[in-house]
Write an enzyme that holds these catalytic residues in place. Sequence first.
Site, PDB file in Angstrom:
ATOM      1  N   ASP A  75     -38.146  32.510  51.191  1.00 52.83           N
ATOM      2  CA  ASP A  75     -37.362  33.723  51.421  1.00 52.83           C
ATOM      3  C   ASP A  75     -37.705  34.663  50.274  1.00 52.83           C
ATOM      4  OD1 ASP A  75     -35.528  35.750  51.610  1.00 52.83           O
ATOM      5  OD2 ASP A  75     -33.771  34.460  51.799  1.00 52.83           O
ATOM      6  N   TYR A 167     -33.900  52.077  57.094  1.00 54.12           N
ATOM      7  CA  TYR A 167     -35.285  51.599  57.134  1.00 54.12           C
ATOM      8  C   TYR A 167     -36.207  52.608  56.465  1.00 54.12           C
ATOM      9  CZ  TYR A 167     -39.783  50.215  59.219  1.00 54.12           C
ATOM     10  OH  TYR A 167     -41.093  49.838  59.426  1.00 54.12           O
ATOM     11  N   ALA A 168     -36.042  53.899  56.829  1.00 54.16           N
ATOM     12  CA  ALA A 168     -36.866  54.947  56.225  1.00 54.16           C
ATOM     13  C   ALA A 168     -36.675  54.988  54.714  1.00 54.16           C
ATOM     14  CB  ALA A 168     -36.530  56.303  56.848  1.00 54.16           C
ATOM     15  N   ALA A 169     -35.424  54.820  54.273  1.00 50.15           N
ATOM     16  CA  ALA A 169     -35.154  54.825  52.828  1.00 50.15           C
ATOM     17  C   ALA A 169     -35.907  53.697  52.131  1.00 50.15           C
ATOM     18  CB  ALA A 169     -33.649  54.694  52.582  1.00 50.15           C
ATOM     19  N   SER A 170     -35.896  52.507  52.737  1.00 49.42           N
ATOM     20  CA  SER A 170     -36.568  51.357  52.116  1.00 49.42           C
ATOM     21  C   SER A 170     -38.074  51.544  52.076  1.00 49.42           C
ATOM     22  CB  SER A 170     -36.216  50.066  52.871  1.00 49.42           C
ATOM     23  OG  SER A 170     -36.816  50.035  54.155  1.00 49.42           O
ATOM     24  N   LYS A 171     -38.640  52.165  53.104  1.00 45.11           N
ATOM     25  CA  LYS A 171     -40.088  52.380  53.134  1.00 45.11           C
ATOM     26  C   LYS A 171     -40.498  53.532  52.214  1.00 45.11           C
ATOM     27  CE  LYS A 171     -41.163  49.047  55.984  1.00 45.11           C
ATOM     28  NZ  LYS A 171     -41.980  47.895  55.563  1.00 45.11           N
TER      29      LYS A 171
END
Length: 279
Positions: A75, A167-171
């Site tokens: 993990d 998701y966009a923030a993480s990418k």
Amino acid sequence: MAHFNQILNDELASKFSDKVIIITGASEGIGRALAIALASFDCQLVITARNLERLNSLAAELTLLGQSPLVHVADVTQQEQCSGLIQACMSHFGRLDILINNAGMTMWSRFDELEDLSVLSQIMQVNYLASAYLTHAAIPHLKLSQGQIVAVASLAGMTGVPTRSGYAASKHAMIGFFDSLRIELTDDKVAVTLICPDFVVSQIHKRALDEHGKPLGDTPMQESKIMTAEECAQMMLPAIAKRQRMLITSFRGRIGRWFKVIAPSLIDKIARRAIASGR
């Protein structure tokens, strides 16, 4: 065309020969397709994910293709397990040449409808922090081999995408991190390659978290009209072999990068339309 393909394959074979390559999120989707695509070259693969059954299934397929992969369940959101993965690779192969940070997850909900805000931290942990943890453990060994870090980001890391805000923030975080790291590692001759796919057929969409923090179960994508994981993997191979700075896998993604500067409202409309149509 056949002659050109043979030249390309010969070039890829020379670049990947004897390389030790770790692929995270290898049990399915882009990671699985990439492992299979690399199997035809004389490289050594370390495949890792959380699901042992799916990893063993991939390992069996790779064995039929002449590979003897190292299977390691981990993990990668857990820093100690990232260290354990790198140690296992070094113990087994004695070196590390290419680290492919591919593990990821996504969401599918408007932010103002999101009831479980832990979705945001889960996505950031998997998409950004996990790749940072693993990369940190790998860097000493990559410096020795003058190796390469590959980060599978997304077009969503370059623009806003409705219903995918977390998701966009993480990418975006991933792209900012690896762009910065590239500069830091220049003198060590460690390359950093960012991969920014458009929509790809993958289980990640079925497991996308909804507003309640639960997996969707069914993909909202029109899978017959978007890129397959195998097509994405084939596009990635030359970019990785050339130690390319960035690969954007779609035409709309490449032109969108520039239109975002000169016509940002147009890109907003394109993003909204893409999500609404599922393609």
